[in-house]
Scaffold this motif. Sequence first.
Motif, short mmCIF file in Angstrom:
data_model
loop_
_atom_site.label_atom_id
_atom_site.label_comp_id
_atom_site.label_asym_id
_atom_site.label_seq_id
_atom_site.Cartn_x
_atom_site.Cartn_y
_atom_site.Cartn_z
N TYR A 89 0.83 -1.21 0.00
CA TYR A 89 0.00 0.00 0.00
C TYR A 89 0.86 1.26 0.00
O TYR A 89 1.83 1.36 0.74
CB TYR A 89 -0.92 0.01 1.23
CG TYR A 89 -1.86 1.18 1.25
CD1 TYR A 89 -3.10 1.12 0.63
CD2 TYR A 89 -1.49 2.38 1.86
CE1 TYR A 89 -3.96 2.20 0.63
CE2 TYR A 89 -2.33 3.47 1.86
CZ TYR A 89 -3.57 3.38 1.25
OH TYR A 89 -4.40 4.47 1.23
N GLY A 90 0.49 2.19 -0.86
CA GLY A 90 1.22 3.45 -0.96
C GLY A 90 2.36 3.43 -1.95
O GLY A 90 2.91 4.47 -2.31
N GLY A 91 2.76 2.23 -2.41
CA GLY A 91 3.81 2.13 -3.41
C GLY A 91 3.28 2.39 -4.81
O GLY A 91 2.07 2.38 -5.05
N ALA A 97 6.94 -7.39 -7.63
CA ALA A 97 8.36 -7.08 -7.45
C ALA A 97 8.88 -7.71 -6.17
O ALA A 97 8.14 -7.87 -5.20
CB ALA A 97 8.59 -5.58 -7.42
N LEU A 98 10.16 -8.09 -6.17
CA LEU A 98 10.87 -8.47 -4.95
C LEU A 98 11.45 -7.21 -4.33
O LEU A 98 12.02 -6.37 -5.03
CB LEU A 98 11.98 -9.47 -5.27
CG LEU A 98 11.61 -10.96 -5.35
CD1 LEU A 98 11.21 -11.48 -3.99
CD2 LEU A 98 10.52 -11.21 -6.37
N SER A 106 8.63 4.87 -1.57
CA SER A 106 7.65 5.45 -2.48
C SER A 106 7.35 4.51 -3.64
O SER A 106 6.29 4.60 -4.28
CB SER A 106 8.15 6.79 -3.02
OG SER A 106 9.30 6.62 -3.85
N LEU A 107 8.25 3.57 -3.93
CA LEU A 107 8.06 2.62 -5.01
C LEU A 107 7.38 1.35 -4.52
O LEU A 107 6.42 0.86 -5.13
CB LEU A 107 9.41 2.27 -5.64
CG LEU A 107 9.41 1.33 -6.86
CD1 LEU A 107 8.62 1.94 -8.01
CD2 LEU A 107 10.84 1.02 -7.29
N PRO A 277 3.16 10.10 3.10
CA PRO A 277 4.41 10.19 2.33
C PRO A 277 5.25 11.37 2.81
O PRO A 277 5.17 12.48 2.28
CB PRO A 277 3.91 10.39 0.89
CG PRO A 277 2.60 11.10 1.05
CD PRO A 277 1.99 10.58 2.34
N PHE A 278 6.08 11.14 3.78
CA PHE A 278 6.84 12.22 4.41
C PHE A 278 7.79 12.90 3.42
O PHE A 278 8.36 12.27 2.53
CB PHE A 278 7.64 11.68 5.59
CG PHE A 278 6.82 11.46 6.82
CD1 PHE A 278 6.61 12.48 7.73
CD2 PHE A 278 6.25 10.22 7.07
CE1 PHE A 278 5.85 12.28 8.87
CE2 PHE A 278 5.49 10.01 8.21
CZ PHE A 278 5.28 11.04 9.11
#
Length: 337
Positions: A89-91, A97-98, A106-107, A277-278
């Motif tokens: 969540y949030g990526g 993906a590993l 962020s990714l 997202p700081f």
Amino acid sequence: MARSSPEWWQRRSLVAHLLRPLSALFGALAATRRRRYRSDLRRVERLPVPVIIVGNIAVGGSGKTPVVDWLVRELRAAGWVPGVVSRGYGGQFDGVALVPADGDTSLYGDEPVLLARLTACPVAVGADRPAAARALLARHPECDVIVSDDGLQHYRLARDVELAVVDERTLGNRWLLPAGPLREPVSRLREVDVVIAHGALSAEVRQAIGGTPVFPMRLEGDAFISLRDATSWCQPDAFTGRRVHAVAGIGRPERFFDQLRAMGLDVVPHPFPDHHPFTPADLAFAPGEAKVLTSKDAVKCSAFAPADTWEFPVRAQIPAGAAEHILEKLSHGRQTA
């Protein structure tokens, strides 16, 4: 869906009552969806290794990440080789993906990166959890058990054990979305294998849980790590006589603030929404004064945190009976969908 709960979810307010018809529709659709997966096993993907689900029935944080970390440690101690799958969540990663331990939050999302660092085991992210698990097993065939983070309602992935982490405050008014915070009714907890209670549960909730084993959890930590230098630690008494700015973008930030206060710290609270997202601007206050972050927030801020910024790592403390119950379920190969 936003991860911060509206205040009216905590009570059966006028707004909540007006949304009850939509909650009834949501509940009917959710129940129908689950029945379809349970009655048609062709819809469910069974992995070649057992799967343990760690989830909850409500929107918002209840403490699942520390439970996953605890579970991985317990599995390792019993001789298993675990891997972890998560939604991320949030990526912003599209597909599967590993996650590297030094991955970009962020990714990949904050919780998967934190889990990769905490557990030092393979972590895969993807909205399609069976695909994420397949990718993990293809890259790491040594893994012989999968822990799915926050996957209780992801019924496409067959599961052998279900853990529900419950913080009673996140149950709010006990109504389903959108009139309340629940993804599934409280009665769903009767069907899981173990309930991990993050905080005390009322008699009402315990009655709704029925005979499902309930084990308490508390989060413990006793030292702080510098975000500028991970080899630099300090004890709570290092902040004696100083104000400490506590920064938390988690589901229950007040729990973090209270924990610091209980250690004798003079806390100035700075709550943010869950999974916030700081940016550097979020920490550009009170220059020269100490700032303390949760581990989930620290992984997002370590690259730009100002001097005198600290992480407060915690670990879940759960009675041994919980792990014994889970390991027994694994050894008996009980399968649920």
